[in-house]
Enzyme design. Structure first.
Site, short mmCIF file in Angstrom:
data_model
loop_
_atom_site.label_atom_id
_atom_site.label_comp_id
_atom_site.label_asym_id
_atom_site.label_seq_id
_atom_site.Cartn_x
_atom_site.Cartn_y
_atom_site.Cartn_z
N GLY A 134 13.05 -4.04 1.36
CA GLY A 134 13.16 -3.02 0.33
C GLY A 134 14.06 -3.36 -0.84
O GLY A 134 14.47 -2.47 -1.58
N GLU A 135 14.38 -4.65 -1.02
CA GLU A 135 15.27 -5.02 -2.12
C GLU A 135 14.60 -5.93 -3.14
O GLU A 135 15.27 -6.64 -3.89
CB GLU A 135 16.54 -5.70 -1.58
N PRO A 180 10.86 -14.45 1.24
CA PRO A 180 9.65 -14.51 2.06
C PRO A 180 8.99 -13.13 2.21
O PRO A 180 9.67 -12.11 2.24
CB PRO A 180 10.15 -15.02 3.42
N ARG A 181 7.69 -13.14 2.31
CA ARG A 181 6.94 -11.89 2.49
C ARG A 181 7.35 -11.20 3.77
O ARG A 181 7.45 -9.97 3.82
CB ARG A 181 5.44 -12.21 2.51
N GLU A 237 0.83 -1.20 0.00
CA GLU A 237 0.00 0.00 0.00
C GLU A 237 0.86 1.26 0.00
O GLU A 237 0.53 2.26 -0.64
CB GLU A 237 -0.93 0.01 1.22
N ASN A 271 0.58 -9.11 -4.96
CA ASN A 271 0.54 -8.28 -6.16
C ASN A 271 1.51 -8.80 -7.24
O ASN A 271 2.71 -8.88 -7.02
CB ASN A 271 0.90 -6.85 -5.77
N PRO A 272 0.99 -9.14 -8.45
CA PRO A 272 1.86 -9.64 -9.52
C PRO A 272 2.39 -8.53 -10.43
O PRO A 272 3.17 -8.80 -11.34
CB PRO A 272 0.92 -10.54 -10.32
N LEU A 273 1.95 -7.29 -10.20
CA LEU A 273 2.29 -6.23 -11.14
C LEU A 273 3.77 -5.87 -11.10
O LEU A 273 4.38 -5.59 -12.13
CB LEU A 273 1.43 -5.00 -10.87
N GLU A 274 4.34 -5.84 -9.90
CA GLU A 274 5.76 -5.49 -9.78
C GLU A 274 6.64 -6.47 -10.56
O GLU A 274 7.51 -6.03 -11.33
CB GLU A 274 6.15 -5.41 -8.31
#
Length: 441
Positions: free
Chosen positions: A313-314, A271-272, A68, A338-341
């Protein structure tokens, strides 16, 4: 009668929260010990500010987590360009780190106050926002009610309503309406999301598309990327990113199945939640795999099976090391990620079937040829093997994903347009007050 009942429930929620407030310290302490809270700044969760409020118009932007936060970066840049002060709240340590890296001191970051009357009141009394913007699916009853009571406009942007949430709210329509009627505007991600918000009592509702499409590409430290690319050389690679519990083991088993067919195969597992990485590493080593972790700067030698992304952040770094990415929380978890990235960074996207929270994005990517769904670990291994063996098909998926994302752009422009009635007066106020202060100087 139902309306009275709904308001009675909300009143009970309000005062039950106030009564529970003195007892919440133990919960926050537990979260601190688990690494889920910033020990030095935990007072912010009680609504106690760590910074003074700046003079002039101020917008409160809330983004729960990393996804987000990244989604609203473009919107925040637009607000900053108009001279508007921003207090950005997030709910996780990782999202706070992303906010610091991407925005620095241009915004004031605070951890979001607990949805309890004393904490919310203290926060609002200090910051006195002129507008509140919440991202995606953040529905906090006490916060919504207190903003409504103070007649502070509140807008939900990039709005998303999952199947489960919609069903839960639909069982309590009067309760939903008593809350959602406080929203000044909902800017939804898709037509499905928009219709769901309308059915629950939100007015007005517009559809923008997904703000995440209009974000800049994830940053990367070029020296680190060059160093890892040199270490990896021409080894075949694939990645499993934003994974949840159980999916790392599946990824490790995929590696075991494929490493004989693809000598030198390197699996990149991210991992998330990085705090799980010690457990994940142990599980992968139990499978007989040699693991190098990013934080330890372990050399990624030819004998390393897995590069474990245990940093914050990597993601831009990890995705640039491969052309195939499985996106997690879709095989063992619910809702997907999210698959967009990954598509923006030119990877062929694979996912499990549990992608309800990102249905619209996956539908467009699959229709365009940029993504494929797999049923289980065995099917995932087959898909990765196929893409590693077929460069033409792999490159075709990568190009299709990139093109699909490009076609989905424009959400930021539509969101800014929807927010114009709320933002324009604040920009004018900022300019007038700025000129006045300049004259006094």
């Amino acid at each position: 009668m139902s309306e009275i009942w709904a308001r009675a429930i909300l009143a009970t929620y309000r005062w039950a929260g106030a009564a529970a407030y003195p007892l919440i310290g133990g919960y926050i302490g537990w979260r601190v010990n688990k690494g889920k809270e910033d020990r030095a700044r935990r007072h912010e969760r009680y609504g106690r500010p760590s910074r003074p409020r700046p003079a002039g118009p101020l917008v409160w932007v809330h983004a729960a987590s990393v996804g987000e936060t990244v989604a609203v970066l473009g919107l925040i840049e637009h607000l900053l360009s108009g001279g508007i002060n921003i207090v950005l709240t997030t709910g996780t340590v990782t999202s706070a780190s992303v906010a610091s890296e991407r925005l620095g001191e241009r915004v004031i970051h605070q951890y979001v106050p607990l949805d309890l009357k004393p904490a919310v009141n203290r926060f609002l009394n200090h910051w006195r926002p002129d507008l509140a913007i919440m991202a995606e699916s953040e529905i906090w009853p006490m916060t919504i009610l207190e903003l409504g009571a103070r007649r502070i406009p509140q807008v939900l942007v990039n709005g998303r309503m999952s199947d489960r949430s919609f069903e839960n709210w639909r069982k309590r329509p009067y309760l939903a309406e008593a809350l959602f009627e406080n929203l000044s505007h909902v800017v939804a991600q898709s037509e499905v999301d928009g219709e769901r918000f309308r059915k629950l009592g939100s007015r007005p509702v517009t559809v923008s598309g997904n703000l995440k499409v209009d974000t800049a590409l994830p940053p990367v430290e070029e020296d680190a990327l060059a160093s890892l690319r040199e270490a990896i050389g021409d080894r075949p690679t694939w990645a499993a990113v934003s994974t949840h519990e159980g999916e790392e083991t599946i990824a490790g088993e995929v590696h075991q199945k494929l490493k004989r067919r693809h000598p030198g195969l390197l699996s990149i597992i991210v991992p998330r939640h990085p705090e799980r990485c010690e457990v994940v590493k142990a599980a992968l080593e139990e499978l007989g795999l040699k693991v190098a972790t990013r934080t330890s700067k372990d050399p990624v030698g030819a004998d390393v099976d897995v590069l474990l992304g245990d940093t914050i952040g990597e993601m831009g770094l990890y995705l640039r090391l491969t052309e195939i990415a499985f996106v997690g929380r879709s095989l063992t978890g619910e809702g997907g990620q999210n698959p967009l990235e990954p598509a923006m960074l030119d990877t062929a996207v694979l996912s499990g079937a549990n992608v309800q929270n990102f249905r619209d994005s996956y539908r467009k990517l699959i229709s365009g040829g940029g993504a494929r769904l797999v049923r289980d670990g065995q099917m995932l291994a087959g898909a990765v093997n196929f893409l590693l063996n077929n460069e033409e098909k792999r490159k075709g998926m990568m190009a299709a994903g990139h093109a699909t994302v490009a076609e989905m752009s424009g959400a930021l422009t539509r969101t800014v347009s929807a927010l114009e009635p709320f933002i324009h007066p604040l920009i004018l106020q900022s300019r007038l007050e700025g000129n006045h202060r300049d004259g006094e100087l």
